[in-house]
Design a protein around this motif. Structure first.
Motif, PDB file in Angstrom:
ATOM      1  N   TRP A 123      33.914   1.117  91.433  1.00 37.05           N
ATOM      2  CA  TRP A 123      35.003   0.104  91.274  1.00 37.05           C
ATOM      3  C   TRP A 123      34.778  -1.015  90.177  1.00 37.05           C
ATOM      4  O   TRP A 123      35.773  -1.604  89.762  1.00 37.05           O
ATOM      5  CB  TRP A 123      34.796  -0.722  92.695  1.00 37.05           C
ATOM      6  N   ILE A 124      33.547  -0.968  89.686  1.00 40.08           N
ATOM      7  CA  ILE A 124      33.342  -1.855  88.538  1.00 40.08           C
ATOM      8  C   ILE A 124      34.268  -1.199  87.431  1.00 40.08           C
ATOM      9  O   ILE A 124      35.140  -1.998  86.510  1.00 40.08           O
ATOM     10  CB  ILE A 124      31.906  -1.778  88.126  1.00 40.08           C
ATOM     11  N   ASP A 125      34.125  -0.024  87.189  1.00 40.59           N
ATOM     12  CA  ASP A 125      35.137   0.754  86.135  1.00 40.59           C
ATOM     13  C   ASP A 125      36.793   0.432  86.533  1.00 40.59           C
ATOM     14  O   ASP A 125      37.520   0.315  85.520  1.00 40.59           O
ATOM     15  CB  ASP A 125      34.941   2.202  86.045  1.00 40.59           C
ATOM     16  N   TRP A 131      33.312  -3.706  81.812  1.00 38.88           N
ATOM     17  CA  TRP A 131      32.203  -4.442  82.585  1.00 38.88           C
ATOM     18  C   TRP A 131      30.945  -3.772  82.757  1.00 38.88           C
ATOM     19  O   TRP A 131      31.027  -2.670  83.391  1.00 38.88           O
ATOM     20  CB  TRP A 131      32.875  -4.800  83.850  1.00 38.88           C
ATOM     21  N   SER A 132      29.855  -4.308  82.404  1.00 40.09           N
ATOM     22  CA  SER A 132      28.329  -3.740  82.336  1.00 40.09           C
ATOM     23  C   SER A 132      28.068  -3.790  83.889  1.00 40.09           C
ATOM     24  O   SER A 132      27.078  -3.124  84.392  1.00 40.09           O
ATOM     25  CB  SER A 132      27.425  -4.358  81.769  1.00 40.09           C
ATOM     26  N   GLY A 133      28.717  -4.563  84.697  1.00 40.04           N
ATOM     27  CA  GLY A 133      28.262  -4.868  86.126  1.00 40.04           C
ATOM     28  C   GLY A 133      27.255  -6.015  86.302  1.00 40.04           C
ATOM     29  O   GLY A 133      27.059  -6.304  87.509  1.00 40.04           O
ATOM     30  N   SER A 134      27.118  -6.936  85.229  1.00 44.37           N
ATOM     31  CA  SER A 134      26.244  -7.962  85.344  1.00 44.37           C
ATOM     32  C   SER A 134      27.202  -9.132  85.860  1.00 44.37           C
ATOM     33  O   SER A 134      28.134  -9.058  85.761  1.00 44.37           O
ATOM     34  CB  SER A 134      25.709  -8.347  83.980  1.00 44.37           C
ATOM     35  N   LEU A 135      26.418 -10.115  86.410  1.00 43.94           N
ATOM     36  CA  LEU A 135      27.126 -11.113  86.953  1.00 43.94           C
ATOM     37  C   LEU A 135      26.509 -12.376  86.536  1.00 43.94           C
ATOM     38  O   LEU A 135      25.526 -12.603  85.613  1.00 43.94           O
ATOM     39  CB  LEU A 135      26.764 -11.475  88.517  1.00 43.94           C
ATOM     40  N   PRO A 136      27.496 -13.589  86.506  1.00 45.64           N
ATOM     41  CA  PRO A 136      28.875 -13.488  86.930  1.00 45.64           C
ATOM     42  C   PRO A 136      29.856 -12.841  86.296  1.00 45.64           C
ATOM     43  O   PRO A 136      29.605 -12.566  84.831  1.00 45.64           O
ATOM     44  CB  PRO A 136      29.178 -14.979  87.147  1.00 45.64           C
ATOM     45  N   PHE A 137      30.850 -12.435  86.721  1.00 46.86           N
ATOM     46  CA  PHE A 137      32.016 -11.887  86.027  1.00 46.86           C
ATOM     47  C   PHE A 137      33.397 -12.223  86.559  1.00 46.86           C
ATOM     48  O   PHE A 137      33.537 -12.502  87.780  1.00 46.86           O
ATOM     49  CB  PHE A 137      31.970 -10.386  86.364  1.00 46.86           C
ATOM     50  N   THR A 138      34.285 -13.001  85.813  1.00 40.47           N
ATOM     51  CA  THR A 138      35.364 -13.584  86.106  1.00 40.47           C
ATOM     52  C   THR A 138      36.605 -12.906  85.607  1.00 40.47           C
ATOM     53  O   THR A 138      36.766 -12.468  84.312  1.00 40.47           O
ATOM     54  CB  THR A 138      35.442 -15.090  85.715  1.00 40.47           C
ATOM     55  N   ILE A 139      37.825 -12.954  86.216  1.00 46.10           N
ATOM     56  CA  ILE A 139      39.098 -12.286  86.029  1.00 46.10           C
ATOM     57  C   ILE A 139      39.821 -13.597  86.064  1.00 46.10           C
ATOM     58  O   ILE A 139      40.187 -14.237  87.256  1.00 46.10           O
ATOM     59  CB  ILE A 139      39.302 -11.146  86.907  1.00 46.10           C
ATOM     60  N   LEU A 140      40.687 -13.791  84.837  1.00 47.59           N
ATOM     61  CA  LEU A 140      41.517 -14.736  84.948  1.00 47.59           C
ATOM     62  C   LEU A 140      43.046 -13.992  84.733  1.00 47.59           C
ATOM     63  O   LEU A 140      43.145 -13.253  83.738  1.00 47.59           O
ATOM     64  CB  LEU A 140      41.504 -15.928  83.702  1.00 47.59           C
ATOM     65  N   PHE A 141      44.140 -14.316  85.325  1.00 45.37           N
ATOM     66  CA  PHE A 141      45.200 -13.617  85.624  1.00 45.37           C
ATOM     67  C   PHE A 141      46.707 -14.259  85.962  1.00 45.37           C
ATOM     68  O   PHE A 141      46.423 -15.023  86.872  1.00 45.37           O
ATOM     69  CB  PHE A 141      45.097 -12.155  85.880  1.00 45.37           C
ATOM     70  N   ASN A 142      47.680 -13.600  85.514  1.00 37.09           N
ATOM     71  CA  ASN A 142      49.044 -13.969  86.094  1.00 37.09           C
ATOM     72  C   ASN A 142      49.730 -12.621  85.953  1.00 37.09           C
ATOM     73  O   ASN A 142      49.052 -11.808  85.705  1.00 37.09           O
ATOM     74  CB  ASN A 142      49.618 -15.263  85.688  1.00 37.09           C
TER      75      ASN A 142
END
Length: 169
Positions: A123-125, A131-142
């Motif tokens: 799911w990371i891929d 994404w390396s899998g580290s946190l935090p990770f944020t997606i910004l989108f429209n």
């Protein structure tokens, strides 16, 4: 490598978990936190509207995540048209004992779900192959634009600048 990062985080998690929950009290049962596998979560990562969405992957045991949560919450409070989803990678069995009290103590009222899917490499891929899998990770989108942030936002202005890039592209 991705599995190593997530596994490393889980091994250090008891330290952060203990610090985060030491003085907390139980919260009410009315605060429902849904548990998703990736297949169920994936549709929430896309939109067909111009509305801006923030999806933040985090965990209670992740110190940079905990530091960033108030920044994201403040931005949402000041921008009520933005949709915010906090995707916790904490264990589902800790919802009542730890996660709800943690959120209450931190004053976090945004929608929180738990992602409980053992195939992190898969799911990371699917979210972002970089994404390396580290946190935090944020997606910004429209519906038109999307950006990925494998870092903590330093303040509300930092987050606002990144969201403005999504809006103005």
């Amino acid at each position: 490598m991705k599995a190593y990062l997530l596994i490393t985080c889980f091994f250090i998690s008891p330290f952060f978990y203990a610090q985060a929950t030491e003085t907390q009290k139980s919260s009410t049962a009315t605060d429902a936190i849904a548990v998703y596998d990736f297949k169920s979560l994936e549709p929430l990562l896309y939109t067909e509207t111009d509305k801006v969405y923030i999806v933040n992957f985090w965990a209670m045991w992740c110190a940079p995540c905990v530091k960033e949560l108030p920044i994201i919450a403040e931005y949402k409070k000041n921008n009520p048209t933005v949709e915010l989803l906090l995707v916790s990678l904490d264990f589902p069995e800790n919802i009542e004992k730890s996660l709800k009290p943690f959120l209450k103590k931190k004053g976090i009222t945004a929608k929180v779900v738990i992602l409980d899917d053992p195939d992190a490499n898969g799911w990371i891929d699917k979210i972002n192959p970089n994404w390396s899998g580290s946190l935090p990770f944020t997606i910004l989108f429209n519906s038109k634009n999307r950006s990925y942030h494998e870092r903590a936002f330093v303040d509300s202005k930092d987050l606002e600048n990144e969201i403005n890039k999504i809006i103005n592209q």
